[in-house]
Design a protein around this motif. Structure first.
Motif, PDB file in Angstrom:
ATOM      1  N   LEU A   1      18.247  59.687  70.054  1.00  0.00           N
ATOM      2  CA  LEU A   1      17.114  59.637  70.362  1.00  0.00           C
ATOM      3  C   LEU A   1      16.603  60.306  72.234  1.00  0.00           C
ATOM      4  O   LEU A   1      16.166  61.297  72.184  1.00  0.00           O
ATOM      5  CB  LEU A   1      16.109  59.237  69.662  1.00  0.00           C
ATOM      6  CG  LEU A   1      14.340  59.277  70.087  1.00  0.00           C
ATOM      7  CD1 LEU A   1      14.353  60.767  69.606  1.00  0.00           C
ATOM      8  CD2 LEU A   1      13.970  58.331  69.321  1.00  0.00           C
TER       9      LEU A   1
ATOM     10  N   THR B   1      16.531  58.894  62.885  1.00  0.00           N
ATOM     11  CA  THR B   1      16.175  57.301  63.711  1.00  0.00           C
ATOM     12  C   THR B   1      15.241  56.693  62.536  1.00  0.00           C
ATOM     13  O   THR B   1      15.154  55.098  62.634  1.00  0.00           O
ATOM     14  CB  THR B   1      15.709  57.277  65.247  1.00  0.00           C
ATOM     15  OG1 THR B   1      16.507  57.800  65.931  1.00  0.00           O
ATOM     16  CG2 THR B   1      15.139  55.679  65.446  1.00  0.00           C
TER      17      THR B   1
ATOM     18  N   GLU C   1      21.269  56.093  65.886  1.00  0.00           N
ATOM     19  CA  GLU C   1      19.828  57.425  66.081  1.00  0.00           C
ATOM     20  C   GLU C   1      19.383  57.135  67.127  1.00  0.00           C
ATOM     21  O   GLU C   1      19.472  57.802  67.726  1.00  0.00           O
ATOM     22  CB  GLU C   1      19.261  57.222  64.697  1.00  0.00           C
ATOM     23  CG  GLU C   1      20.123  58.111  62.980  1.00  0.00           C
ATOM     24  CD  GLU C   1      20.422  59.281  63.600  1.00  0.00           C
ATOM     25  OE1 GLU C   1      20.277  59.580  63.967  1.00  0.00           O
ATOM     26  OE2 GLU C   1      21.880  59.330  63.219  1.00  0.00           O
ATOM     27  N   ALA C   2      18.988  55.486  67.298  1.00  0.00           N
ATOM     28  CA  ALA C   2      18.393  55.445  69.014  1.00  0.00           C
ATOM     29  C   ALA C   2      19.156  56.215  70.025  1.00  0.00           C
ATOM     30  O   ALA C   2      18.390  56.445  70.850  1.00  0.00           O
ATOM     31  CB  ALA C   2      17.840  53.964  68.858  1.00  0.00           C
TER      32      ALA C   2
ATOM     33  N   LEU D   1      20.394  52.416  62.466  1.00  0.00           N
ATOM     34  CA  LEU D   1      19.562  52.525  63.556  1.00  0.00           C
ATOM     35  C   LEU D   1      20.176  52.515  64.845  1.00  0.00           C
ATOM     36  O   LEU D   1      19.534  53.246  66.309  1.00  0.00           O
ATOM     37  CB  LEU D   1      18.560  51.975  63.758  1.00  0.00           C
ATOM     38  CG  LEU D   1      17.198  51.910  64.400  1.00  0.00           C
ATOM     39  CD1 LEU D   1      16.139  52.976  64.108  1.00  0.00           C
ATOM     40  CD2 LEU D   1      16.947  50.175  63.760  1.00  0.00           C
TER      41      LEU D   1
ATOM     42  N   ALA E   1      14.131  61.959  65.855  1.00  0.00           N
ATOM     43  CA  ALA E   1      13.343  60.680  66.120  1.00  0.00           C
ATOM     44  C   ALA E   1      13.328  60.426  63.997  1.00  0.00           C
ATOM     45  O   ALA E   1      13.181  59.266  63.743  1.00  0.00           O
ATOM     46  CB  ALA E   1      11.543  62.017  66.252  1.00  0.00           C
TER      47      ALA E   1
END
Length: 116
Positions: free
Chosen positions: A67, A48, A63-64, A60, A45
């Motif tokens: 996550l 992100t 990383e999303a 992003l 998180a």
């Protein structure tokens, strides 16, 4: 209805949960326990948020994805599913975010510094 990709992700995690932790990252996470899994969700998180703050669109997206993956592992560790999360989102559909938050606050005691 859950997106088929979320169902496949959950099924893959469930299948690998009891696997060999030397060859399966999912199995390794489960071996380390729910606290470590939750910590990974927090780490992802933060990564992100950092990517978003930098304006790094490609970062992003990656990383999303990390996550969501780790969140799926955490949900599985609690015996929960994306169906339940999406049902909660459906329940909230059409309800003002501020009204929904106020309703939650009246049920549980407010936390110091709680803001959006």
């Amino acid at each position: 209805m859950t997106d088929d990709r979320l169902i496949r992700l959950s099924e893959t995690i469930r299948a690998r949960r009891g696997g060999d932790s030397d060859t399966s990252y999912v199995a390794r996470l489960f071996t380390k326990g729910r606290e470590r899994i939750a910590q990974k969700v927090g780490e992802e998180a933060v990564e992100t948020v950092i990517a978003a703050a930098k304006g790094d669109a490609k970062g992003l997206v990656g990383e999303a994805a990390d996550l969501i993956f780790h969140l799926a592992v955490l949900l599985e560790s609690m015996g929960l599913s994306f169906e339940e999360v999406l049902a909660e989102l459906d329940r909230r559909d059409g309800v003002s975010g501020l009204a929904e938050k106020a309703a939650r606050s009246s049920v549980s005691s407010p936390k110091q510094g709680d803001s959006e």
